[in-house]
Design a protein around this motif. Sequence first.
Motif, mmCIF file in Angstrom:
data_model
loop_
_atom_site.group_PDB
_atom_site.id
_atom_site.type_symbol
_atom_site.label_atom_id
_atom_site.label_comp_id
_atom_site.label_asym_id
_atom_site.label_seq_id
_atom_site.Cartn_x
_atom_site.Cartn_y
_atom_site.Cartn_z
ATOM 1 N N ILE A 63 -4.714 11.043 5.515
ATOM 2 C CA ILE A 63 -4.323 9.948 6.555
ATOM 3 C C ILE A 63 -4.916 8.588 5.903
ATOM 4 C CG2 ILE A 63 -4.952 9.246 8.890
ATOM 5 C CD1 ILE A 63 -4.878 12.056 9.774
ATOM 6 N N LEU A 64 -4.142 7.575 5.910
ATOM 7 C CA LEU A 64 -4.602 6.481 5.510
ATOM 8 C C LEU A 64 -4.593 5.434 6.387
ATOM 9 C CD1 LEU A 64 -1.953 7.702 2.936
ATOM 10 C CD2 LEU A 64 -4.183 6.619 1.820
ATOM 11 N N GLU A 65 -5.791 4.752 6.475
ATOM 12 C CA GLU A 65 -6.223 3.811 7.490
ATOM 13 C C GLU A 65 -6.519 2.291 6.931
ATOM 14 O OE1 GLU A 65 -9.319 5.796 9.523
ATOM 15 O OE2 GLU A 65 -7.782 6.847 10.858
ATOM 16 N N TRP A 66 -7.066 1.417 7.698
ATOM 17 C CA TRP A 66 -7.157 -0.006 7.128
ATOM 18 C C TRP A 66 -7.725 -0.064 5.838
ATOM 19 C CZ3 TRP A 66 -11.164 -3.552 6.425
ATOM 20 C CH2 TRP A 66 -10.606 -4.839 6.343
ATOM 21 N N ASP A 67 -9.043 0.410 5.688
ATOM 22 C CA ASP A 67 -9.724 0.377 4.570
ATOM 23 C C ASP A 67 -8.993 1.169 3.341
ATOM 24 O OD1 ASP A 67 -12.499 -0.836 5.214
ATOM 25 O OD2 ASP A 67 -12.703 0.868 6.195
ATOM 26 N N ASP A 68 -8.315 1.963 3.572
ATOM 27 C CA ASP A 68 -7.396 2.748 2.500
ATOM 28 C C ASP A 68 -6.344 1.699 2.127
ATOM 29 O OD1 ASP A 68 -8.733 5.161 2.554
ATOM 30 O OD2 ASP A 68 -7.945 5.522 4.670
ATOM 31 N N ALA A 120 0.654 -1.129 0.185
ATOM 32 C CA ALA A 120 0.100 0.114 0.021
ATOM 33 C C ALA A 120 0.895 1.228 -0.041
ATOM 34 C CB ALA A 120 -0.904 -0.020 1.154
ATOM 35 N N ILE A 121 1.851 1.236 0.689
ATOM 36 C CA ILE A 121 2.899 2.393 0.815
ATOM 37 C C ILE A 121 3.491 2.651 -0.554
ATOM 38 C CG2 ILE A 121 4.876 3.188 1.795
ATOM 39 C CD1 ILE A 121 4.214 1.906 4.516
ATOM 40 N N ALA A 122 3.738 1.436 -1.148
ATOM 41 C CA ALA A 122 4.491 1.673 -2.342
ATOM 42 C C ALA A 122 3.519 2.206 -3.353
ATOM 43 C CB ALA A 122 5.109 0.552 -2.849
ATOM 44 N N LEU A 123 2.535 1.531 -3.581
ATOM 45 C CA LEU A 123 1.258 1.785 -4.692
ATOM 46 C C LEU A 123 0.849 3.285 -4.506
ATOM 47 C CD1 LEU A 123 -0.382 -1.626 -4.887
ATOM 48 C CD2 LEU A 123 1.351 -0.593 -6.597
ATOM 49 N N ALA A 181 -4.277 11.999 -4.038
ATOM 50 C CA ALA A 181 -4.272 12.311 -2.873
ATOM 51 C C ALA A 181 -5.621 11.723 -2.279
ATOM 52 C CB ALA A 181 -3.756 13.509 -2.431
ATOM 53 N N LEU A 182 -5.921 11.346 -1.252
ATOM 54 C CA LEU A 182 -7.121 10.871 -0.679
ATOM 55 C C LEU A 182 -7.018 11.953 0.708
ATOM 56 C CD1 LEU A 182 -6.841 6.929 -0.750
ATOM 57 C CD2 LEU A 182 -8.041 8.451 -2.211
ATOM 58 N N ARG A 222 -8.050 -0.566 -0.322
ATOM 59 C CA ARG A 222 -8.448 -0.068 -1.392
ATOM 60 C C ARG A 222 -7.437 0.363 -2.562
ATOM 61 N NH1 ARG A 222 -10.401 4.078 0.950
ATOM 62 N NH2 ARG A 222 -12.465 3.021 1.248
ATOM 63 N N ILE A 223 -6.278 0.966 -1.987
ATOM 64 C CA ILE A 223 -5.019 1.201 -2.706
ATOM 65 C C ILE A 223 -4.414 -0.272 -3.299
ATOM 66 C CG2 ILE A 223 -2.639 1.482 -2.661
ATOM 67 C CD1 ILE A 223 -3.313 3.596 -0.403
ATOM 68 N N CYS A 224 -4.434 -1.439 -2.673
ATOM 69 C CA CYS A 224 -3.637 -2.760 -3.047
ATOM 70 C C CYS A 224 -4.639 -3.303 -4.074
ATOM 71 C CB CYS A 224 -3.644 -3.665 -1.925
ATOM 72 S SG CYS A 224 -2.202 -3.033 -0.657
ATOM 73 N N GLU A 225 -6.084 -3.089 -3.949
ATOM 74 C CA GLU A 225 -6.910 -3.850 -4.855
ATOM 75 C C GLU A 225 -7.369 -2.889 -6.065
ATOM 76 O OE1 GLU A 225 -10.220 -4.540 -1.810
ATOM 77 O OE2 GLU A 225 -8.890 -5.992 -0.994
ATOM 78 N N GLY A 226 -6.758 -1.716 -6.109
ATOM 79 C CA GLY A 226 -6.814 -1.016 -7.395
ATOM 80 C C GLY A 226 -8.339 -0.182 -7.520
#
Length: 229
Positions: A217-222, A198-201, A207-208, A225-229
């Motif tokens: 600020i990025l949390e569990w759901d984010d 997630a950090i890399a992608l 920006a969210l 979301r990032i990893c699943e595109g």
Amino acid sequence: MADGKQVVMIGATGAVGGEVVKALLGMDSVAGITLIGRQRYEGSSSAKVSQHVADVTDPESYRHLLAGHSHAICTLGVGQPSKEGRAQFLRIDRDLPLAFGLACREAGVGHFQLLSSVGADATSKSFYLRSKGELERGLLALEFARLSLFHPSMILTPTNRYGVSQALTLAVWPWLTPLLAGPLRKFRGVKLARLGQAIALNLDRTALARTGEASEILEWDDFNRICEG
């Protein structure tokens, strides 16, 4: 390369940092990765990676390496906060990342990403969360074009790294996950590899923003979301 991102990073030899590097290596949009640390990262011999052994406690030892980078990532931190005195913890988890952030900002880096913690708050009564919040407040004051603050709760490693207490946590936490619903979802544990990915992608995403136009600020759901595109 799609857009030739140049990434500079400290903390690559840590558990999360190592996963970030692995994910960065698989991204066509990343042209180069500069790793700065007291030890070399041994996970890759890719031509994308440039390694520099430096004293991370002294920005002057690495300042000359920062120019020309578009993105910076900091995953530096104490593995077991309870094993360190408060002064040493603040030095490693707050002061060194902030010094790195300042040096990056002065070098013209536009996007800074920090591995922080859920609940980080400069006014918190918790020493740990207050120190994380103080670091974030310092980075916000630097006014990066974009600042990404990653707020994981429990980071679920594939193996037990720190003894009995972590063994119990790793055994129990997956059972707690279904109970953490609604506003409590941000406290769900995240697998080590997923957090690193997630950090890399996130470098390739817009920006969210939740705390302002330039910060997020990025949390569990984010993370999902990032990893699943």
